[in-house]
Scaffold this motif. Structure first.
Motif, short mmCIF file in Angstrom:
data_model
loop_
_atom_site.label_atom_id
_atom_site.label_comp_id
_atom_site.label_asym_id
_atom_site.label_seq_id
_atom_site.Cartn_x
_atom_site.Cartn_y
_atom_site.Cartn_z
N MET A 42 6.45 -7.35 14.64
CA MET A 42 6.46 -8.81 14.62
C MET A 42 7.31 -9.31 13.45
SD MET A 42 3.29 -11.49 14.25
CE MET A 42 2.37 -10.64 15.52
N HIS A 43 8.28 -10.18 13.77
CA HIS A 43 9.17 -10.72 12.75
C HIS A 43 9.28 -12.22 12.93
CE1 HIS A 43 13.47 -11.09 10.96
NE2 HIS A 43 12.56 -11.30 10.04
N ALA A 44 8.98 -12.97 11.90
CA ALA A 44 9.08 -14.42 11.96
C ALA A 44 10.55 -14.83 12.05
CB ALA A 44 8.44 -15.04 10.72
N ALA A 45 10.87 -15.69 13.00
CA ALA A 45 12.26 -16.09 13.22
C ALA A 45 12.75 -17.09 12.17
CB ALA A 45 12.41 -16.69 14.62
N ASP A 46 11.81 -17.70 11.44
CA ASP A 46 12.19 -18.70 10.44
C ASP A 46 11.20 -18.60 9.28
OD1 ASP A 46 13.49 -20.74 9.21
OD2 ASP A 46 13.37 -22.13 10.91
N ASN A 47 11.42 -19.41 8.26
CA ASN A 47 10.48 -19.43 7.14
C ASN A 47 9.17 -20.06 7.60
OD1 ASN A 47 12.20 -18.26 5.31
ND2 ASN A 47 13.00 -20.21 4.55
N LEU A 48 8.15 -19.25 7.66
CA LEU A 48 6.84 -19.72 8.11
C LEU A 48 5.78 -19.38 7.07
CD1 LEU A 48 6.99 -18.52 11.84
CD2 LEU A 48 7.47 -20.83 10.96
N THR A 49 4.66 -20.09 7.16
CA THR A 49 3.56 -19.83 6.24
C THR A 49 2.78 -18.59 6.70
OG1 THR A 49 3.35 -22.19 5.76
CG2 THR A 49 1.45 -20.79 5.25
N TYR A 50 2.43 -17.77 5.76
CA TYR A 50 1.65 -16.56 6.07
C TYR A 50 0.89 -16.13 4.82
CZ TYR A 50 5.14 -13.77 3.53
OH TYR A 50 5.95 -13.23 2.57
N TYR A 51 -0.02 -15.19 5.02
CA TYR A 51 -0.79 -14.64 3.89
C TYR A 51 -0.34 -13.21 3.64
CZ TYR A 51 -3.96 -18.62 4.09
OH TYR A 51 -4.48 -19.90 4.05
N THR A 52 -0.20 -12.87 2.38
CA THR A 52 0.25 -11.53 2.02
C THR A 52 -0.54 -11.03 0.81
OG1 THR A 52 2.17 -10.18 1.41
CG2 THR A 52 2.06 -12.40 0.48
#
Length: 410
Positions: A367-377
């Motif tokens: 899974m790869h986000a196509a744009d700058n998205l919010t996520y938890y790391t």
């Protein structure tokens, strides 16, 4: 056996055959095991006229439009609509009887997958044009029965099976085995990417190119089913993680050797063929995939081990680092940007200059986000943190159980 001999006597009575625009003579060649193998030899026009008086020549010649490859093990036809069938007639005649030795031997080879393999042999015998997975038998020890299995199939399918070596498989000249129903490779060690691509193509392609010394390459129908036997447990052939064209079984050593095992099984082949033709109930009566079986029916740890060993070393290293991180944090998935991955790897002594390329070619779904998205790391400024941090970026998400599949001995 009398029926087989009578059949060949009927064919041999033709003497000379004109196939297309060339003359051929069919004869039986004695084999070391006491059997006779049919052989079609080209004959010159001058030799034909020397061997036969002109008055009887026309009566001795059988004419065909050309060659055709039409696999049949039941209701066999040597001549199909005026063409000469290159597929050899059956070498056995089914008869009701006992096949306990064969059953015991097949259970030794395939264990809990015996029913799947009986389906496989049923299709090989009764539906020879059906595509089937590449069968791979591996073992660390010798004298496990792998080669005996090839010999049993050779006795069953006769001239429609060939056993080749690693080198002959790679040779540009393939007339010894191209077009056969079964191609067995004993002591297989095919670790080059070209080997893997060739085997995969042979397993599913409609045609293959046949080339003999001194002759042009010609396309022939491809009905070949491939069987690899190897003493290499980890990488007898490269198998990508998402590949479904291989069924792999690890074979245990034979506990009690029987020098007469092969002879006993050969004697039971007519009864085994009878069972398949008249009595066998298919576990999968309808095709579940292009290779008939659902991949789940032949999923084994041996197959997974080869898939892990076949992976890109750099992907394997990244997968190992990331699973160690997840073990440390007690999580089963983690999201990271390329920058985060680069810093984490550098922190552990690895430096990748082509990380983007590696991730683009990553095996399986990633899974790869196509744009700058919010996520938890769990990565902040290249360092691990114990609590998830909310941020934005074009992140990749790695799943623990998917990564483990990429690690050799994982």
């Amino acid at each position: 056996m009398k029926k087989i001999i009578a059949y060949w006597q009927t064919i041999l009575c033709f003497g000379i055959m004109l196939i297309g625009d060339q003359y051929f003579r069919l004869h039986l060649v004695p084999q070391p095991d006491g059997t006779k193998k049919p052989k079609l030899d080209k004959v010159s026009r001058a030799q034909v006229h020397d061997d036969y008086p002109k008055a009887s020549l026309r009566l001795k010649i059988k004419r065909f439009s050309g060659f055709v490859m039409f696999p049949q093990n039941v209701d066999y036809q040597q001549f199909v609509d005026g063409y000469y069938n290159l597929y050899d007639p059956p070498s056995i005649v089914p008869e009701s009887g006992c096949w306990d030795t064969i059953r015991k031997f097949l259970f030794h080879l395939f264990g809990p997958h015996l029913n799947v393999m009986l389906d496989y042999l049923y299709l090989l015998y009764l539906r020879p044009q059906q595509r089937l997975p590449v069968l791979v038998l591996i073992s660390k020890e010798r004298r496990t029965g792998k080669t005996t299995f090839l010999k049993l199939l050779s006795a069953w399918f006769g001239g429609n099976m060939a056993v080749a070596t690693n080198m002959s498989l790679r040779s540009q000249f393939n007339s010894d085995w191209a077009g056969k129903l079964i191609l067995g490779i004993d002591e297989a060690l095919l670790q080059r990417r070209q080997d893997s691509e060739m085997i995969k193509a042979m397993a599913t392609a409609d045609t293959m190119l046949l080339e003999a010394k001194g002759r042009d390459r010609i396309a022939v129908p491809n009905y070949t089913h491939i069987i690899l036997c190897s003493n290499n447990l980890n990488d007898p052939v490269l198998i990508d993680p998402e590949e479904d064209r291989y069924m792999v079984f690890e074979v245990p050593p034979i506990r009690e050797e029987d020098e007469g095992l092969l002879a006993k099984m050969k004697a039971e082949l007519p009864a085994f063929a009878w069972y398949l033709e008249r009595e066998h109930q298919m576990s999968f009566p309808m095709p579940q995939s292009r290779l008939w079986f659902p991949p789940s029916s032949y999923a084994t740890e041996a197959l997974n081990r080869i898939k892990r060993a076949s992976g890109d070393p750099e992907c394997q290293m990244i997968a190992e680092v990331l699973t160690n991180i997840m073990d440390e944090l007690g999580i089963d998935e983690i999201s990271m940007t390329i920058s985060d991955i680069q810093k984490v790897l550098q922190d552990r002594g690895f430096r990748y200059l082509r990380l983007s390329k590696i991730l683009r070619a990553w095996p399986g779904k990633l899974m790869h986000a196509a744009d700058n998205l919010t996520y938890y790391t769990f990565v902040q400024d290249g360092k691990l943190v114990k609590e998830p941090v909310k941020t934005t970026g074009r992140y990749y998400t790695f799943i623990y159980h998917d990564l483990v599949k990429l690690i050799p001995n994982g």
